[in-house]
Write a protein that holds these residues in place. Structure first.
Motif, PDB file in Angstrom:
ATOM      1  N   ALA A  97      -1.861  92.461  22.178  1.00 62.88           N
ATOM      2  CA  ALA A  97      -1.122  92.233  23.424  1.00 62.88           C
ATOM      3  C   ALA A  97      -1.572  91.006  24.192  1.00 62.88           C
ATOM      4  N   THR A  98      -2.684  90.406  23.824  1.00 65.43           N
ATOM      5  CA  THR A  98      -3.189  89.244  24.567  1.00 65.43           C
ATOM      6  C   THR A  98      -3.574  88.129  23.600  1.00 65.43           C
ATOM      7  N   GLY A  99      -3.714  86.939  24.167  1.00 65.23           N
ATOM      8  CA  GLY A  99      -4.133  85.791  23.366  1.00 65.23           C
ATOM      9  C   GLY A  99      -2.985  85.178  22.595  1.00 65.23           C
ATOM     10  N   TYR A 100      -3.336  84.485  21.535  1.00 66.91           N
ATOM     11  CA  TYR A 100      -2.329  83.787  20.743  1.00 66.91           C
ATOM     12  C   TYR A 100      -1.413  84.779  20.012  1.00 66.91           C
ATOM     13  N   VAL A 101      -0.135  84.454  20.014  1.00 68.42           N
ATOM     14  CA  VAL A 101       0.822  85.250  19.252  1.00 68.42           C
ATOM     15  C   VAL A 101       0.546  85.113  17.757  1.00 68.42           C
ATOM     16  N   PHE A 102       0.195  83.870  17.357  1.00 72.07           N
ATOM     17  CA  PHE A 102      -0.099  83.588  15.947  1.00 72.07           C
ATOM     18  C   PHE A 102      -1.528  83.040  15.837  1.00 72.07           C
ATOM     19  N   PRO A 103      -2.539  83.918  15.892  1.00 71.55           N
ATOM     20  CA  PRO A 103      -3.929  83.446  15.834  1.00 71.55           C
ATOM     21  C   PRO A 103      -4.308  82.973  14.441  1.00 71.55           C
ATOM     22  N   SER A 104      -5.402  82.219  14.399  1.00 65.26           N
ATOM     23  CA  SER A 104      -5.951  81.765  13.130  1.00 65.26           C
ATOM     24  C   SER A 104      -6.454  82.967  12.334  1.00 65.26           C
ATOM     25  N   VAL A 105      -6.428  82.844  11.025  1.00 68.74           N
ATOM     26  CA  VAL A 105      -6.926  83.936  10.183  1.00 68.74           C
ATOM     27  C   VAL A 105      -8.438  84.080  10.322  1.00 68.74           C
ATOM     28  N   ARG A 106      -9.108  83.023  10.807  1.00 62.64           N
ATOM     29  CA  ARG A 106     -10.573  83.038  10.915  1.00 62.64           C
ATOM     30  C   ARG A 106     -11.056  83.567  12.262  1.00 62.64           C
ATOM     31  N   THR A 107     -10.335  83.228  13.332  1.00 65.27           N
ATOM     32  CA  THR A 107     -10.759  83.662  14.660  1.00 65.27           C
ATOM     33  C   THR A 107      -9.560  83.742  15.589  1.00 65.27           C
ATOM     34  N   ARG A 108      -9.556  84.744  16.460  1.00 66.71           N
ATOM     35  CA  ARG A 108      -8.453  84.920  17.393  1.00 66.71           C
ATOM     36  C   ARG A 108      -8.540  83.956  18.562  1.00 66.71           C
ATOM     37  N   THR A 109      -9.632  83.206  18.648  1.00 64.85           N
ATOM     38  CA  THR A 109      -9.785  82.253  19.753  1.00 64.85           C
ATOM     39  C   THR A 109      -9.076  80.935  19.477  1.00 64.85           C
ATOM     40  N   ARG A 110      -8.547  80.762  18.281  1.00 65.49           N
ATOM     41  CA  ARG A 110      -7.811  79.548  17.941  1.00 65.49           C
ATOM     42  C   ARG A 110      -6.443  79.927  17.373  1.00 65.49           C
ATOM     43  N   PRO A 111      -5.457  79.031  17.531  1.00 65.72           N
ATOM     44  CA  PRO A 111      -4.124  79.337  16.993  1.00 65.72           C
ATOM     45  C   PRO A 111      -4.063  79.084  15.497  1.00 65.72           C
ATOM     46  N   MET A 112      -2.985  79.502  14.914  1.00 58.75           N
ATOM     47  CA  MET A 112      -2.709  79.244  13.505  1.00 58.75           C
ATOM     48  C   MET A 112      -2.835  77.755  13.213  1.00 58.75           C
ATOM     49  N   SER A 113      -3.338  77.403  12.037  1.00 51.77           N
ATOM     50  CA  SER A 113      -3.501  75.999  11.652  1.00 51.77           C
ATOM     51  C   SER A 113      -2.153  75.292  11.619  1.00 51.77           C
ATOM     52  N   GLU A 114      -2.167  73.998  11.939  1.00 53.47           N
ATOM     53  CA  GLU A 114      -0.923  73.231  11.950  1.00 53.47           C
ATOM     54  C   GLU A 114      -0.339  73.075  10.550  1.00 53.47           C
ATOM     55  N   ASN A 115      -1.129  73.315   9.513  1.00 54.32           N
ATOM     56  CA  ASN A 115      -0.632  73.177   8.143  1.00 54.32           C
ATOM     57  C   ASN A 115      -0.089  74.486   7.563  1.00 54.32           C
ATOM     58  N   THR A 116      -0.292  75.591   8.289  1.00 59.38           N
ATOM     59  CA  THR A 116       0.040  76.900   7.719  1.00 59.38           C
ATOM     60  C   THR A 116       1.515  77.037   7.353  1.00 59.38           C
ATOM     61  N   LEU A 117       2.415  76.720   8.279  1.00 55.81           N
ATOM     62  CA  LEU A 117       3.840  76.918   8.017  1.00 55.81           C
ATOM     63  C   LEU A 117       4.348  75.976   6.931  1.00 55.81           C
ATOM     64  N   ASN A 118       3.913  74.719   6.980  1.00 59.74           N
ATOM     65  CA  ASN A 118       4.348  73.792   5.936  1.00 59.74           C
ATOM     66  C   ASN A 118       3.807  74.211   4.571  1.00 59.74           C
ATOM     67  N   ALA A 119       2.571  74.694   4.544  1.00 57.85           N
ATOM     68  CA  ALA A 119       2.000  75.164   3.275  1.00 57.85           C
ATOM     69  C   ALA A 119       2.788  76.365   2.743  1.00 57.85           C
ATOM     70  N   ALA A 120       3.225  77.230   3.651  1.00 59.22           N
ATOM     71  CA  ALA A 120       4.014  78.387   3.231  1.00 59.22           C
ATOM     72  C   ALA A 120       5.354  77.952   2.650  1.00 59.22           C
ATOM     73  N   LEU A 121       5.967  76.927   3.259  1.00 63.88           N
ATOM     74  CA  LEU A 121       7.237  76.412   2.727  1.00 63.88           C
ATOM     75  C   LEU A 121       7.033  75.791   1.348  1.00 63.88           C
TER      76      LEU A 121
END
Length: 406
Positions: free
Chosen positions: A298-322
């Motif tokens: 319920a708090t923090g980033y909607v899409f947190p990093s897989v490593r830590t919830r204190t940072r957002p998802m990596s900028e390469n994640t979505l492009n890598a998924a595509l």
């Protein structure tokens, strides 16, 4: 009687300091320790003062006389040569401290806090990195000593690695630093102003985007079948519905999302145009957010990093998924969802172009016009958001496609 080099070399030290006059108030002071020091006695504002010119033999007789005349010229203008000498020392120390790297740091700190025009975090990180490439070559040089050739050599090193766009942008940023130094009275002019056109122009590339209805349907079905991280799949599923910039999606915070009100309020500090942006949420977008809420909390980033919830998802994640789904960079990118929406919404003929532009958060140079459109098109944008999500659902199902203008 004027001094000669022979007389100076033959001058012997005594038990007390000895003065050997040369004329015009200048004399050579021979100390008991054997030192030979040039001094100039003068009067200014009714006071007698002494100027230290230097020591012999570092300062020869000819140079000492030249400096004496320079000092006498200052006195004739009503200036105290001792005070001017002290000012020159202070100025020299300040100029030595004002290196390119130091002013870069100062400029970047200013741009991070520059109010409505301040850099977004991602922009600041990228800009500081590009400036560091230039600082590697000229960072330690006092900014007042840097010449166009020095800057060009630094930029050529970046260009030589095939990074043409980085070289172009680094030159632009370096120019901004130099102009900041000019504005803060530490530099006379920007040495990069004559370097325009010196670099190889990079080939303009556009973000890969699928804009044909058949291809959109295939992409949406492929995303539904994505077998990687569940959060990444949900981000890809949400992206076409909201079509915000990838950085805005990655940095989305639950505090910005009002699911009951069906609205996402993106603060000005995270938008490219440095203005807050409201995103109306369709029923499908709200449902996806609720599903994401179950996964990330319920708090923090909607899409947190897989490593830590204190940072957002990596900028390469979505492009890598595509890429994992089989789409090349030329075919589809995370940014391409914006081009997809822009193209198909405009082709539909159902919506006012200004409403589409507002939905894309494109800037409007006319502040009055922009304020008017923000209010005038809100209801239309809400309806358009729902129509767009419904249209995406139809394309995903592979229904018979009818002409959008029918």
């Amino acid at each position: 009687m004027a001094l000669t080099d022979i007389a100076i070399r033959n001058a012997k030290r005594g038990a007390k300091p000895t003065k050997l006059a040369d004329g015009g108030g200048m004399f050579l002071l021979v100390t008991p320790a054997g030192g030979k020091l040039w001094r100039l006695k003068y009067r200014i504002d009714g006071r007698e003062k002494t100027l230290a010119i230097g020591s012999y033999p570092e300062i020869g007789l000819g140079e000492a006389r030249r400096r004496r005349e320079e000092a006498r010229e200052l006195i004739a203008l009503g200036k105290d040569p001792s005070r001017e000498k002290q000012r020159a020392k202070i100025r020299a120390r300040a100029e030595a401290a004002d290196t390119f790297a130091a002013i870069c740091d100062e400029y970047c700190a200013k741009r991070r806090k520059d109010g409505a025009k301040g850099w977004a975090p991602a922009t600041a990180t990228r800009s500081e990195y590009l400036l560091s490439l230039v600082s590697g070559s000229i960072g330690k040089l006092p900014i007042g000593e840097i010449e166009p050739a020095d800057v060009l050599a630094a930029i050529r090193r970046i260009e030589g690695k095939g990074k043409l766009e980085s070289a172009r942008r680094s030159l632009q940023l370096a120019g901004a630093v130099f102009r900041y130094a000019v504005a803060t009275a530490r530099l006379a002019s920007d040495p990069t102003r004559d370097l325009r056109g010196a670099l190889t122009a990079p080939t303009v590339t556009h973000y890969g985007a699928i804009t044909d209805v058949k291809g959109v349907g295939e992409l949406l079905r492929a995303i539904d079948d994505y077998d990687g991280s569940g959060v990444t799949r949900l981000a890809l599923q949400l992206a076409p519905h909201v079509f915000v910039r990838p950085g805005e999606l990655r940095h989305a915070d639950w505090s910005e999302i009002d699911l009951d009100g069906a609205i996402w309020s993106i603060p000005a500090g995270r938008t490219k145009m440095r203005k807050s942006h409201l995103v109306p949420l369709s029923r499908q977008a709200v449902a996806l957010f609720r599903e994401i809420h179950e996964a990330t909390g319920a708090t923090g980033y909607v899409f947190p990093s897989v490593r830590t919830r204190t940072r957002p998802m990596s900028e390469n994640t979505l492009n890598a998924a595509l890429r994992r789904l089989g789409y090349s960079t030329d075919e589809m990118t995370a940014h391409g969802f914006r081009a997809m929406a822009s193209t198909l919404l405009n082709e539909s003929g159902k919506w006012h172009p200004d409403a589409i532009e507002r939905a894309l958060a494109h800037g409007d140079s006319d502040k009055v016009r922009a304020a008017y459109h923000r209010g005038a098109h809100w209801e239309e944008r809400v309806a358009m958001a729902q129509w767009w999500s419904d249209h995406l659902d139809m394309l995903r199902k592979g229904a018979d496609i009818v002409p959008l203008r029918a």
